[in-house]
Design a protein around this motif. Structure first.
Motif, mmCIF file in Angstrom:
data_model
loop_
_atom_site.group_PDB
_atom_site.id
_atom_site.type_symbol
_atom_site.label_atom_id
_atom_site.label_comp_id
_atom_site.label_asym_id
_atom_site.label_seq_id
_atom_site.Cartn_x
_atom_site.Cartn_y
_atom_site.Cartn_z
ATOM 1 N N LEU B 59 0.846 -1.196 0.000
ATOM 2 C CA LEU B 59 0.000 0.000 0.000
ATOM 3 C C LEU B 59 0.882 1.248 0.000
ATOM 4 N N LEU B 137 1.579 0.540 4.340
ATOM 5 C CA LEU B 137 0.646 1.625 4.682
ATOM 6 C C LEU B 137 1.320 2.598 5.643
ATOM 7 N N PHE B 248 -3.422 8.624 1.658
ATOM 8 C CA PHE B 248 -3.775 7.252 1.321
ATOM 9 C C PHE B 248 -4.785 7.192 0.181
ATOM 10 N N PHE B 249 -5.511 8.282 -0.033
ATOM 11 C CA PHE B 249 -6.518 8.281 -1.083
ATOM 12 C C PHE B 249 -5.909 7.966 -2.447
ATOM 13 N N PHE B 252 -5.362 4.356 -2.638
ATOM 14 C CA PHE B 252 -6.647 3.684 -2.724
ATOM 15 C C PHE B 252 -7.198 3.741 -4.144
ATOM 16 N N LEU B 255 -5.373 1.267 -6.157
ATOM 17 C CA LEU B 255 -5.778 -0.080 -5.779
ATOM 18 C C LEU B 255 -7.085 -0.436 -6.477
ATOM 19 N N VAL B 256 -8.015 0.520 -6.474
ATOM 20 C CA VAL B 256 -9.291 0.297 -7.153
ATOM 21 C C VAL B 256 -9.051 0.032 -8.630
ATOM 22 N N VAL B 259 -7.541 -3.460 -9.200
ATOM 23 C CA VAL B 259 -8.476 -4.545 -8.913
ATOM 24 C C VAL B 259 -9.587 -4.567 -9.953
ATOM 25 N N LEU B 312 -18.148 1.917 -5.826
ATOM 26 C CA LEU B 312 -17.048 1.015 -5.553
ATOM 27 C C LEU B 312 -17.491 -0.238 -4.831
#
Lengths: 297, 346
Positions: B59, B137, B248-249, B252, B255-256, B259, B312
């Protein structure tokens, strides 16, 4: 000097017990579902807001308001599990994690849209008001209640886990969810119960947090969430007693570092993760952690 | 030259023709989105090398992006600009006097980020699975806090302003093609196969004599390099950077993307990057007042994020394998699909 150390130690224990309360919720969810519930910190925020509304909007006595908030937050956690997590319980880890972050963003932005980003002053309940003074050591009443409450709740939780049928079912699910459901145990209800307990603990944490730092806003859950998460991992994720120990270790070392090296105050939040990385270097599964099964990711 | 090579070269030429047309005819807003798509794709493709191919659930990209962006920006700003900008505390003397052109600045940014990845690799690869996710993270959070507090290097919360807007479609798509080329070369080499073996069953991979630490490290360092470069490109696209950009956004979002595209599929990553970047621009209408069937809704800032989060969760519930799964696009696949289609038509 001694008084400073004692004073800081007590502050550390108080902050640490807050982390511990929230960390226990993280660890329980991780234990049964093997998922990092990123929304846990936001559940804490929901709990604080509900308590705030109870007192300032509905004019309830503080204890009615707090109890209602804790119970409602528990149900909020159950609802989140039912709507977002249950449909993908068997999916891969990444999907679970993304969903959890999605829930987290949803809650944060929902509260931002509904109530705005301006911090609100949190009303401090009468029993938490006041500061005691023992020989130059100043103790805010809340920092005495916090560790006691944390200990009592931890004891109750450990009792539930080890001496009741539901506790046995929880531990059994943590070991093997499929076999547990074959044994005639209603896995869904047990998991709901886990979410209820974990979220209620988060609400307790949120209320105590808002009493110590008396202002609330929709993003207030992020840092305590991350810290508690670090604490849970530090203790060995999945282990309830470990989470409590991790929370204490984190809280105490954080407060002491800032007390003795004030120039590092800005780096306070980084410290939790540096400590975490350091501990994992020497003990890759945390202080109390056991080797987890390897292949699920 | 084989048919496939010719087709690949032709499609790259077609892309450049499109970019040439775009940079002369499209408006500024569209061009920024085009750049954004390319930069996000560099991030996502290199991220997928770590997460999708090597199976290491990292992350860290927001941390890497921040390192790259700050390094590139600090190198390309002129000493005079830096002196004027650091008003709380003066800049560190060594950093204050360096000045590099754009390309060297980007490469150094990539190398510095790769070095960070290398150092981070030691604690990270002692752990597995979720622990690895947590350590990475934590790295992102630590970088964020350093960016906020190491004022003599980063200018703290004020960030860096006045970065030259060097990034244009040529730079971003050029780096994108290079990234895809390098990542695909790794995937199709022995290294890539070893990485996939680690992803599918680490214990078996160890038993087969694969040096898992080395393989993971290669994926991590290469990924970090390109994420650093992408960070540098991003800094020179938006010209103002501050710690809030690299929370972190960002991770994220990436990551979205990976995936949704399919963990382990570069083609899928490319497709879902376009969908997500473009789509989140389209969602902006929700923050503005709307007129639907004569009813006017007030603009609600933040509604976009609520809808994003809900979409999401739906995508994760109903389409969790991603667009492409682990498959890749290839010309052979395309031709057989066309032929298959014809047969079916008859």
């Amino acid at each position: 000097m001694l008084t400073t150390i004692i004073q800081q130690l007590i502050n550390g224990i108080s902050v640490g017990s807050l982390y511990a309360l929230v960390a226990i919720g993280y660890t329980m969810v991780y234990g049964v579902l093997r998922m990092i519930n990123f929304a846990h910190g936001d559940i804490l925020m929901v709990g604080a807001y509900l308590a705030f509304f109870g007192i300032s909007a509905f004019m309830l006595p503080w204890w009615v308001s707090f109890t209602t908030a804790i119970i409602l937050t528990g149900f909020a956690g159950v609802l989140v599990e039912r709507l977002a997590y249950r449909p993908i319980r068997n999916a891969n880890r990444v999907s679970l994690l993304i969903t959890a972050v999605g829930v987290s963003f949803f809650l944060e932005n929902l509260f931002l849209v509904l109530f705005g980003g301006v911090p609100e002053a949190f009303p401090i309940a009468p029993i938490f008001q006041g500061v005691l003074n023992f020989n130059q050591i100043y103790l805010p009443v809340v920092s005495i209640y916090t560790p006691i409450l944390a200990l009592v709740l931890l004891y109750v939780l450990l009792y539930i886990l080890h001496h009741t049928k539901y506790g046995m079912a929880m531990r059994s699910i943590a070991l093997d969810i499929d076999t547990t459901s074959l044994m005639g145990i209603n896995v869904d209800i047990v998991i709901s119960l886990v979410f209820f307990i974990g979220s209620s603990l988060a609400a307790v944490g949120g209320i105590l947090w808002s009493t110590q730092y008396p202002s609330i806003n929709p993003l207030m859950g992020i840092m305590p969430g991350l810290k508690a998460f670090a604490a849970a991992v530090l203790g060995g994720i999945g282990d309830v007693a470990g989470a409590a120990i991790g929370g204490l270790v984190l809280g105490i070392s954080e407060v002491l570092i800032v007390a003795f090296f004030p120039s590092l105050a800005g780096y306070k939040d980084a410290f939790a993760f540096l400590l975490l990385i350091l501990v994992l270097l020497f003990k890759p599964t945390g202080i109390m952690g056991k080797e987890l099964e390897r292949k699920r990711f | 030259m084989s048919r496939n090579t010719i087709l690949t070269i032709l499609s790259i030429l077609l892309l450049f023709a499109f970019l040439y047309y775009a940079s002369h005819h499209f408006n500024q807003y569209t061009i920024i989105i085009l750049n954004n798509i390319a930069i996000t794709m560099i991030f996502a493709v290199s991220y997928n090398l770590i997460n999708g191919i090597a199976g290491q659930f990292s992350l860290a990209p927001n941390g890497f992006a921040a390192v790259g962006a700050y390094t590139a920006a600090l190198l390309s700003l002129t000493p005079a600009q830096k002196q004027a900008m650091f008003i709380i505390d003066p800049i560190m003397p060594i950093l204050g006097s360096i000045h590099l052109p754009f390309l060297p600045a980007l490469i150094v940014a990539g190398l510095v980020t790769a070095f960070f990845g290398f150092i981070l690799g030691f604690p990270v690869f002692r752990t597995r699975g979720d622990y690895l996710a947590i350590v990475t993270l934590g790295f992102g959070i630590v970088i964020d806090i350093i960016a906020n507090n190491a004022i003599t290097i980063t200018n703290g919360p004020l960030g860096l302003k006045g970065i030259s807007s060097y990034t244009n479609v040529w730079w971003s798509y050029g780096w994108l093609l290079f990234t895809i080329f390098v990542v695909m070369s790794i995937i199709n080499s022995n290294y890539g196969r070893a990485m996939k073996a680690i992803r599918d069953d680490e214990d078996a991979a160890v038993a087969m004599g694969i040096n898992t630490f080395k393989m993971k490290m290669i994926a991590f360092v290469v990924g970090a390099f390109f994420q650093g470069v992408a960070g540098g490109l991003l800094a020179h696209l938006i010209t103002t950077i501050s710690p809030t950009l690299f929370t972190f956004f960002l991770t994220f979002n990436l990551l979205v993307i990976i995936v949704m595209g399919g963990l382990g599929s570069i083609t899928g990553t490319a497709i879902s990057t376009i969908v997500i970047v473009w789509g989140s621009e389209l969602l902006r209408v929700f923050d503005q007042p709307m007129h639907i069937f004569g009813i006017t809704t007030p603009g609600i800032p933040g509604l976009r994020m609520i809808i994003f989060a809900l979409l999401l969760i739906f995508v994760m519930i109903f389409a969790r394998e991603g667009i492409m799964g682990k498959k890749e696009f290839s010309w052979d696949w395309l031709f057989s699909a066309i032929k298959g289609g014809r047969k079916n038509a008859k």
